[in-house]
Write a protein that holds these residues in place. Structure first.
Motif, PDB file in Angstrom:
ATOM      1  N   UNK A   1      -6.761   3.319 -13.539  1.00 30.43           N
ATOM      2  CA  UNK A   1      -6.801   2.925 -12.044  1.00 30.43           C
ATOM      3  C   UNK A   1      -7.960   3.299 -11.340  1.00 30.43           C
ATOM      4  N   UNK A   2      -8.389   2.228 -10.805  1.00 27.56           N
ATOM      5  CA  UNK A   2      -9.881   2.260 -10.274  1.00 27.56           C
ATOM      6  C   UNK A   2      -9.957   2.902  -9.095  1.00 27.56           C
ATOM      7  N   UNK A   3     -10.883   4.192  -9.050  1.00 22.96           N
ATOM      8  CA  UNK A   3     -11.047   4.981  -7.705  1.00 22.96           C
ATOM      9  C   UNK A   3     -12.000   4.472  -6.754  1.00 22.96           C
ATOM     10  N   UNK A   4     -11.621   4.565  -5.668  1.00 19.65           N
ATOM     11  CA  UNK A   4     -12.547   3.686  -4.613  1.00 19.65           C
ATOM     12  C   UNK A   4     -12.572   4.980  -3.543  1.00 19.65           C
ATOM     13  N   UNK A   5     -13.543   5.538  -3.544  1.00 19.32           N
ATOM     14  CA  UNK A   5     -13.739   6.773  -2.622  1.00 19.32           C
ATOM     15  C   UNK A   5     -14.417   6.284  -1.088  1.00 19.32           C
ATOM     16  N   UNK A   6     -14.116   7.220  -0.283  1.00 22.62           N
ATOM     17  CA  UNK A   6     -14.620   6.984   1.022  1.00 22.62           C
ATOM     18  C   UNK A   6     -16.210   7.186   1.183  1.00 22.62           C
TER      19      UNK A   6
ATOM     20  N   UNK B   1       0.964  -1.131  -0.017  1.00 23.22           N
ATOM     21  CA  UNK B   1      -0.041  -0.007  -0.189  1.00 23.22           C
ATOM     22  C   UNK B   1       0.887   1.346  -0.050  1.00 23.22           C
ATOM     23  N   UNK B   2       0.824   1.834  -1.268  1.00 26.33           N
ATOM     24  CA  UNK B   2       1.777   3.163  -1.172  1.00 26.33           C
ATOM     25  C   UNK B   2       0.928   4.371  -0.882  1.00 26.33           C
ATOM     26  N   UNK B   3       1.665   5.325  -0.004  1.00 29.61           N
ATOM     27  CA  UNK B   3       0.909   6.366   0.518  1.00 29.61           C
ATOM     28  C   UNK B   3       1.207   7.610  -0.419  1.00 29.61           C
TER      29      UNK B   3
ATOM     30  N   UNK C   1      -6.737   3.038  -6.027  1.00 28.90           N
ATOM     31  CA  UNK C   1      -6.332   4.045  -5.090  1.00 28.90           C
ATOM     32  C   UNK C   1      -7.752   4.122  -4.243  1.00 28.90           C
ATOM     33  N   UNK C   2      -7.318   4.190  -2.828  1.00 23.89           N
ATOM     34  CA  UNK C   2      -8.422   4.558  -2.091  1.00 23.89           C
ATOM     35  C   UNK C   2      -8.215   5.971  -1.708  1.00 23.89           C
ATOM     36  N   UNK C   3      -9.012   6.879  -2.009  1.00 19.61           N
ATOM     37  CA  UNK C   3      -8.890   8.362  -2.212  1.00 19.61           C
ATOM     38  C   UNK C   3      -9.706   8.930  -1.096  1.00 19.61           C
ATOM     39  N   UNK C   4     -10.134   8.333  -0.199  1.00 26.89           N
ATOM     40  CA  UNK C   4     -10.808   9.032   1.049  1.00 26.89           C
ATOM     41  C   UNK C   4     -11.791  10.123   0.463  1.00 26.89           C
ATOM     42  N   UNK C   5     -11.767  11.347   0.956  1.00 29.59           N
ATOM     43  CA  UNK C   5     -12.695  12.275   0.484  1.00 29.59           C
ATOM     44  C   UNK C   5     -12.020  13.246  -0.519  1.00 29.59           C
ATOM     45  N   UNK C   6     -10.711  12.977  -0.647  1.00 30.55           N
ATOM     46  CA  UNK C   6     -10.011  13.915  -1.709  1.00 30.55           C
ATOM     47  C   UNK C   6     -10.799  13.872  -3.169  1.00 30.55           C
ATOM     48  N   UNK C   7     -11.002  12.656  -3.633  1.00 30.06           N
ATOM     49  CA  UNK C   7     -11.567  12.470  -5.033  1.00 30.06           C
ATOM     50  C   UNK C   7     -12.716  11.564  -4.868  1.00 30.06           C
ATOM     51  N   UNK C   8     -13.887  11.874  -5.186  1.00 34.71           N
ATOM     52  CA  UNK C   8     -15.082  11.164  -5.047  1.00 34.71           C
ATOM     53  C   UNK C   8     -15.480  10.733  -6.365  1.00 34.71           C
ATOM     54  N   UNK C   9     -16.503  10.022  -6.614  1.00 35.51           N
ATOM     55  CA  UNK C   9     -16.987   9.762  -8.014  1.00 35.51           C
ATOM     56  C   UNK C   9     -17.569  11.043  -8.718  1.00 35.51           C
TER      57      UNK C   9
ATOM     58  N   UNK D   1      -4.665  11.424   3.287  1.00 35.55           N
ATOM     59  CA  UNK D   1      -3.779  10.422   2.539  1.00 35.55           C
ATOM     60  C   UNK D   1      -4.721   9.724   1.618  1.00 35.55           C
ATOM     61  N   UNK D   2      -4.029   9.164   0.528  1.00 40.06           N
ATOM     62  CA  UNK D   2      -4.804   8.239  -0.452  1.00 40.06           C
ATOM     63  C   UNK D   2      -3.640   6.842  -0.342  1.00 40.06           C
ATOM     64  N   UNK D   3      -4.231   5.677  -0.292  1.00 41.59           N
ATOM     65  CA  UNK D   3      -3.530   4.737  -0.403  1.00 41.59           C
ATOM     66  C   UNK D   3      -3.785   3.856  -1.912  1.00 41.59           C
ATOM     67  N   UNK D   4      -2.476   3.576  -2.373  1.00 43.52           N
ATOM     68  CA  UNK D   4      -2.486   2.824  -3.722  1.00 43.52           C
ATOM     69  C   UNK D   4      -2.141   1.400  -3.499  1.00 43.52           C
ATOM     70  N   UNK D   5      -2.940   0.605  -4.153  1.00 41.72           N
ATOM     71  CA  UNK D   5      -2.752  -0.823  -4.199  1.00 41.72           C
ATOM     72  C   UNK D   5      -2.910  -1.497  -5.386  1.00 41.72           C
ATOM     73  N   UNK D   6      -1.862  -1.972  -6.179  1.00 41.65           N
ATOM     74  CA  UNK D   6      -2.021  -2.401  -7.515  1.00 41.65           C
ATOM     75  C   UNK D   6      -2.779  -1.396  -8.271  1.00 41.65           C
ATOM     76  N   UNK D   7      -3.741  -1.902  -8.936  1.00 41.44           N
ATOM     77  CA  UNK D   7      -4.593  -1.025  -9.890  1.00 41.44           C
ATOM     78  C   UNK D   7      -5.616  -0.009  -9.257  1.00 41.44           C
TER      79      UNK D   7
END
Lengths: 225, 225
Positions: free
Chosen positions: B164-169, B104-106, B125-133, B117-123
């Protein structure tokens, strides 16, 4: 393969958008009337062409969007052969719906309703209300039958590989996906129960009548038109 | 790789369970206090060992479960280095959290809050509230800053591959996932806007104060304990 899971919060319904990533032919499974604009905007943004709209069964808890979406897009309506005369392509066990290079294989999985079908695409199965995550659809209305559902789950769906991803039509606890292997071990209604025990459990649930059933079932027999 | 998306309907929060499918080391990202039993039951049923609980930021709309889960399981709490003293492993841009063979890359992606922070794992990214859909987190409290968020989105997250797949909070419309490429084209707040236009838009939103902020922020600065 394009794949998106979409959620309608009001009815807790999952809608699925799947498509061939080369030909861009796509289908919506179990679309909800209130989400038509959201779903068609996504189809448009992804550059997909909607070929089919599929229902897994005649729903009792929300009104389907298959008819209105077919009217707006030219997509053909797919459903079980007992679903009603509004279905363009009534399907039976073993039928295949082609979507570009994608194959959707039909499994008849009655019991929640008599027209219920599941669709298998690659390593995914869309189970409607036949098999839910750790649960299953009720069997006390619309020609539902608990013994029939027990066979659909344990004799049809459980024949799929254990790693098959289970995508149901609903979830009420925030789960999005399961696997056939998980459900065999952990399904709260089916795991460890004989057919007779399952029937006794289902017959004793005493659930309230669905709020929308008197509106939704007639509307859905007309594909929501 | 194990991967599950979980939803808390009350706060519209997505929690993610990820893990190495060989070593079975796992982590929960943005767990919600009300869902602790659901989430730990799933970890247990899947036979995973929880190594880390990660927050993408100090949330204002729900209370985190990181502290209670750490206390129950021995997992270590991960968060941005500005998140608070309850974090066991405060992380900075470029840090890597290892989970079996998973990395998991920060990415530091401040702007919604200063600790985001966002966490990148493979393809993914878990973006929290920085980037939503099709959207982004608000920037009008908790050291939020619209110009900073614009850079986090367009200068950090948009540098990831388009696929990259964007998974938001969170999501409020029933979407589950997007891609960086889609957001570049269709994000309703960012696409086609300069930094100044984005700042003007965000500063003019006039959103109501979050209902739970006075409870959630102090609780979350203590990791929900």
């Amino acid at each position: 393969m394009w794949f998106r899971q979409l959620f309608d919060r009001e009815s807790s319904t999952y809608t699925y958008l799947i498509g061939d990533d080369v030909t861009r032919d796509a289908a919506l499974i179990d679309p909800v009337r209130e989400q038509i604009d959201r779903d068609l905007q996504l189809v448009d943004q992804l550059g997909l062409t909607l070929r089919y709209v599929l229902d897994t069964h005649v729903h009792a808890d929300h009104v389907t969007a298959t008819g209105p979406i077919a009217d707006r897009t030219g997509a053909r309506i797919v459903g079980g052969h007992r679903a009603g005369t509004c279905v363009d392509l009534p399907v039976r066990h073993g039928d295949v719906v082609s979507l570009g290079r994608l194959r959707l294989r039909v499994l008849e999985t009655p019991g929640h309703t008599d027209d219920s079908v599941s669709y298998v695409a690659g390593d995914r199965v869309f189970t409607g209300d036949a098999l839910l995550i750790r649960g299953c659809g009720r069997t006390d209305f619309q020609n539902g039958d608990a013994a029939t559902l027990y066979h659909s789950i344990t004799g049809v769906l459980y024949d799929l590989p254990a790693s098959t991803l289970v995508y149901p039509a609903h979830d009420y606890k925030g789960h999005a996906v399961s696997t056939i292997g998980e459900e065999k071990r952990f399904n709260a209604r089916v795991a460890g129960r004989s057919r007779d025990e399952f029937v006794a459990l289902m017959d004793g649930l005493g659930l309230p009548r669905p709020k929308l059933i008197d509106v939704a079932v007639p509307a859905n027999r007309a594909c929501g038109r």
